[in-house]
Every structure is written in structure tokens, then in C-alpha cells.
Design an enzyme around this catalytic site. Structure first.
Site, PDB file in Angstrom:
ATOM      1  N   GLN A  22       0.803  -1.217   0.000  1.00 11.63           N
ATOM      2  CA  GLN A  22       0.000   0.000   0.000  1.00 11.63           C
ATOM      3  C   GLN A  22       0.841   1.274   0.000  1.00 11.63           C
ATOM      4  O   GLN A  22       0.346   2.338  -0.361  1.00 11.63           O
ATOM      5  CB  GLN A  22      -0.932   0.002   1.215  1.00 11.63           C
ATOM      6  CG  GLN A  22      -1.927  -1.142   1.166  1.00 11.63           C
ATOM      7  CD  GLN A  22      -2.872  -1.134   2.363  1.00 11.63           C
ATOM      8  OE1 GLN A  22      -2.614  -1.807   3.350  1.00 11.63           O
ATOM      9  NE2 GLN A  22      -3.943  -0.377   2.298  1.00 11.63           N
ATOM     10  N   HIS A 116       0.888  -9.499   4.373  1.00 16.30           N
ATOM     11  CA  HIS A 116      -0.239  -8.557   4.416  1.00 16.30           C
ATOM     12  C   HIS A 116      -0.910  -8.521   3.041  1.00 16.30           C
ATOM     13  O   HIS A 116      -0.616  -7.666   2.210  1.00 16.30           O
ATOM     14  CB  HIS A 116       0.243  -7.169   4.843  1.00 16.30           C
ATOM     15  CG  HIS A 116      -0.864  -6.249   5.288  1.00 16.30           C
ATOM     16  ND1 HIS A 116      -0.866  -5.597   6.503  1.00 16.30           N
ATOM     17  CD2 HIS A 116      -2.025  -5.877   4.690  1.00 16.30           C
ATOM     18  CE1 HIS A 116      -1.969  -4.863   6.618  1.00 16.30           C
ATOM     19  NE2 HIS A 116      -2.689  -5.023   5.514  1.00 16.30           N
ATOM     20  N   ASN A 160      -1.718 -10.799   8.397  1.00 16.78           N
ATOM     21  CA  ASN A 160      -2.726  -9.783   8.629  1.00 16.78           C
ATOM     22  C   ASN A 160      -4.104 -10.259   8.188  1.00 16.78           C
ATOM     23  O   ASN A 160      -4.267 -10.738   7.053  1.00 16.78           O
ATOM     24  CB  ASN A 160      -2.365  -8.520   7.836  1.00 16.78           C
ATOM     25  CG  ASN A 160      -3.355  -7.399   8.062  1.00 16.78           C
ATOM     26  OD1 ASN A 160      -3.393  -6.810   9.141  1.00 16.78           O
ATOM     27  ND2 ASN A 160      -4.199  -7.119   7.066  1.00 16.78           N
ATOM     28  N   GLU A 161      -5.063 -10.150   9.064  1.00 17.28           N
ATOM     29  CA  GLU A 161      -6.476 -10.404   8.765  1.00 17.28           C
ATOM     30  C   GLU A 161      -6.700 -11.554   7.783  1.00 17.28           C
ATOM     31  O   GLU A 161      -7.226 -11.342   6.689  1.00 17.28           O
ATOM     32  CB  GLU A 161      -7.115  -9.139   8.198  1.00 17.28           C
ATOM     33  CG  GLU A 161      -7.173  -8.015   9.204  1.00 17.28           C
ATOM     34  CD  GLU A 161      -7.958  -6.800   8.699  1.00 17.28           C
ATOM     35  OE1 GLU A 161      -8.248  -6.742   7.484  1.00 17.28           O
ATOM     36  OE2 GLU A 161      -8.264  -5.927   9.520  1.00 17.28           O
TER      37      GLU A 161
END
Ligand code: BGC
Length: 411
Positions: A22, A116, A160-161
Site C-alpha cells: 500500500q 499482508h 494480517n487479517e
């Protein structure tokens, strides 16, 4: 004026979180890069140079420091470290060593995420997380990283998640591979949980006293009609899919749990309900409520939900760190109150016995928000995309800085 100061426990971690794809830019060996090139993202936007954090990390970490943050979370990009199968780029691992040093040199603690939402293209080509062999590849990548990074990292997040990722990748088709396949969804969840297990043991094999956890999205979900048995059943299923199933699989393998809170959902039973949605499954429908305060991208702002999410994981009896919580707010009209109101609820959870050790706001600076492109602005720092990616500190960042500095909020 009557004001009250709410103190947080001493040593509380205050920081922000970012994710490699990101912010770094030019993540050309990843499955996301390819997904964007093929025009498969919803926004059709490409990440390109993102916010050039790869080259500007010193400046960014300095900003975090100047805002009194005492910790920083970032992610290592597997696709950079291993762009081709087995071909490890040691200079890329060294790049991350530099990032860690930049954080440490400023007296801040480091939290490193190993996965991620992205994969090296070659892993994705072999089936990504639906291929059992990915567990082996993932572990081997981690071993390489550990070899060179040493024991400088304070907190490791293996992934992550995982469930948000598998929902988007295998149910909603919004992340690569962009499919809608329930079996693939369950399979990927299972392999990710096993990958956490392997990663947990691998990191501890290298560094006995390492602190290892996952970052898990814990939405606050309620039954739309609390007296309807069907709605309550739908609620159970939604919680099972979104939270409990995965946590059950990794229980006992967490030195801490990272809690990420963004969503409050009301669920109702409806066999004709939409299927490919956040916590939705067969017979579960999200109730849409237009009467509530919403962020720029239509997400409900419901601070009390973070209290319930934290209470939900209390029974795990491990330290909790809020590893993400934030709001898309381009004009910075909501963010300061958002931070205040959520921290009030975090404090309430601490008072009610949840062992919360830190709060990482999402995010340090505006970034590439996956399928939504650059439109959502989650940053404490604004990025001027028209002007050489200039970093402009938003007012709310100064508000958060005061909290970080004083280790307290004023109510
Ligand atoms: C993810 C971030 C993302 C944020 C806001 C979280 O689910 O971990 O990568 O940018 O939500 O959309």
C-alpha cells in the site's frame, strides 16, 4: 470546565500501522501488481509508485517519531524477498533491516508483519493459499528473513487479517485471484491457520523469547432482531466465520493477539440475502442502516463496537494490542473525534479486565487502499499526489500526538 484524564497503562504502545504494497511502490513481483496490470481491481487504479515509502521510509519514520509515537508497525513484502522460487534477495532483506534500524534509532519499538494480503506471483500461480505447499514456501521465506534480521524485532505478526483476505480473494473476488469459490475459501483459511502454526514455531526456534501473534479483524456483529431465533442463529454463523473459527485454530499459539476493528454489523436471517459480502453466508444478510454516522467510504462509525470486540477476545487470556483502527476521512473532519471516542472504549475495556497493551492507528499516511485505489484517505498524514507525494500532517495527527505523549486522553 470539568475534564477528566484517563490514563493508559504504563509502557502502552502508541503507533501507526502500514502495509508494504500500500505504501512502498513498484511491487512488481507480486500477485497484486499483476491483478492491477490486468485491470481486475474494482477501481481500475494501479498502485504504481504508491507513496514511495520504499525510498522515503526515513522521512516517514521521522514524522511518526515527531508525533510522539513510540512504536511502528510495517510489513515485509515476500515478493521482494523471493521474486522467483528459491531465489532470495538478501539485499531486500537488508533493506528491511534498515527500516527496523530507522525505527529503533528513534527509540521506537518495532512490529513486523510477514504477510499482508499479497503473494509473490510464482506462489499465486501454484494456487496461493489453496495449495498446501504454500505453507512450506511461507515458512522457508520466514527462515530466510530471520536469518538476516536477527532478534531486533519486538513484535512479530505472522499474517494480517487472514479471514478478511480469504473473503476478498475467494468469496468476493476483489483481491487476487479474484474468484468466488466457497470451497477455496475454507481451504485457504485452513492452510493459513496451519501456516501461522508453522511460523509461530519457526520464529520461536530462532528466537526463544520472540513475541509472536496475528492481526485479526474482529468486527462487532449483532442480531438485527435480538428476539428472533433465526437472526440469532445467523449471528452465530457470522461470528463463527468471521472470528471464532480461525481464532479457535490458532488458540494456544499466540503470545499476543492483534485486534483490528473497523466494522459494526447487524445481521439478519434471509435466505434470499446477498451472499458474497463481509460476514455473510447462506441465509445471512447485512442490515443496511442509513441513520448512522459514516466515513467517506460509507463505513459506519461505531466506537462502542471496539469495546465489544475487545471483550470478545478477553477469554483467550493473552495480551491484546489494537493493531489497526482508523477512518477514511479526506477532510479530516471526523478523525480526531473518531480517535477520542474509540480510545475511550479501549480504556473501558481495560477497566473491565482486557489486557490491552497498545494502539496502532490505521494509518500513518494516505495510501493505496487495495480495490478502492487512492480514494479513501485513512492517513494521519495527507499525501499530495499532485505535488511530488508531499507529506502534510493533518490536524488530527497533532491531536493523536498529544495522546501518545501524555499516555492519556482527556474526556
Ligand atoms: C487492512 C488494511 C486496509 C484497511 C482499511 C484493513 O482491513 O489490514 O490493509 O487498508 O483495512 O481498508
Amino acid at each position: 470546565m470539568n475534564s477528566n484524564i484517563l490514563q493508559f497503562p504504563s509502557g502502552f504502545l502508541w503507533g501507526t500501522a502500514t502495509a508494504a504494497h500500500q505504501v512502498e511502490g513498484n511491487n512488481i513481483y507480486s500477485d497484486w501488481w499483476e491483478f492491477e496490470e490486468l485491470g481486475k481491481t474494482v477501481s481500475k487504479e494501479k498502485s504504481g509508485i504508491a507513496v514511495d515509502h520504499y525510498n522515503r521510509f526515513q522521512e516517514d519514520v521521522e514524522i511518526a517519531k515527531s508525533l510522539h509515537q513510540n512504536a511502528h508497525r510495517f510489513s515485509i513484502e515476500w515478493a521482494r524477498v523471493e521474486p522467483e522460487e528459491g531465489n532470495f534477495q538478501i539485499d531486500e532483506i537488508m533493506h528491511y533491516k534498515e527500516v527496523i534500524k530507522a525505527i529503533e534509532d528513534r527509540g521506537m519499538q518495532t512490529m513486523v508483519t510477514l504477510l499482508h494480503f499479497t503473494l509473490p506471483k510464482w506462489v499465486a500461480k501454484q494456487g496461493g493459499w489453496t495449495n498446501k505447499k504454500t505453507i512450506f514456501y511461507f515458512t522457508r521465506y520466514i527462515e530466510q528473513v530471520l536469518e538476516y534480521l536477527g532478534d531486533d524485532v519486538d513484535f512479530w505478526i505472522t499474517m494480517n487479517e487472514p479471514v478478511v483476505y480469504t473473503q476478498n480473494a475467494y468469496l468476493k473476488g476483489r483481491y487476487p485471484p479474484g474468484v468466488k469459490n466457497v470451497l477455496a475459501f475454507f481451504r485457504a483459511n485452513q492452510f493459513l491457520a496451519r501456516a501461522h502454526r508453522e511460523a509461530y514455531f519457526t520464529i520461536h526456534k530462532f528466537f526463544k523469547s520472540a513475541v509472536v501473534g496475528i492481526a485479526k479483524n474482529i468486527p462487532f456483529i449483532e442480531a438485527y432482531n435480538k428476539s428472533s431465533l433465526f437472526d440469532k442463529l445467523a449471528l452465530r454463523v457470522a461470528n463463527w466465520i468471521a472470528t471464532d473459527r480461525f481464532l479457535g485454530r490458532v488458540e494456544g499459539l499466540l503470545d499476543f493477539l492483534g485486534v483490528q476493528y473497523y466494522n459494526h454489523l447487524q445481521i439478519r436471517f434471509n435466505l434470499g440475502g446477498e451472499y458474497f459480502s463481509l460476514a455473510d453466508g447462506y441465509g445471512i444478510e447485512k442490515h443496511k442502516n442509513d441513520q448512522v454516522l459514516k466515513s467517506d467510504i460509507g463505513w459506519e462509525i461505531y466506537p462502542e463496537g471496539i469495546y465489544h470486540s475487545l471483550m470478545r477476545v478477553k477469554r483467550l487470556k493473552v495480551p491484546i494490542i489494537v493493531t489497526e483502527n482508523g477512518v477514511a476521512d479526506r477532510d479530516d473532519k471526523l478523525r480526531a473525534a473518531f480517535i477520542h471516542d474509540h480510545l475511550l472504549q479501549v480504556h473501558r475495556a481495560i477497566n473491565d479486565g482486557v489486557d490491552v497493551r497498545g494502539y496502532f492507528h490505521w494509518t500513518l499516511m494516505d495510501n493505496y487502499e487495495w480495490h478502492m485505489g487512492r480514494n479513501p484517505r485513512f492517513g494521519l498524514v495527507e499525501i499530495d499526489y499532485e505535488n511530488n507525494l508531499l507529506r502534510k500532517i493533518r490536524q488530527s495527527a497533532y491531536y493523536f500526538a498529544e495522546i501518545c505523549k501524555n499516555n492519556s486522553i482527556t474526556v
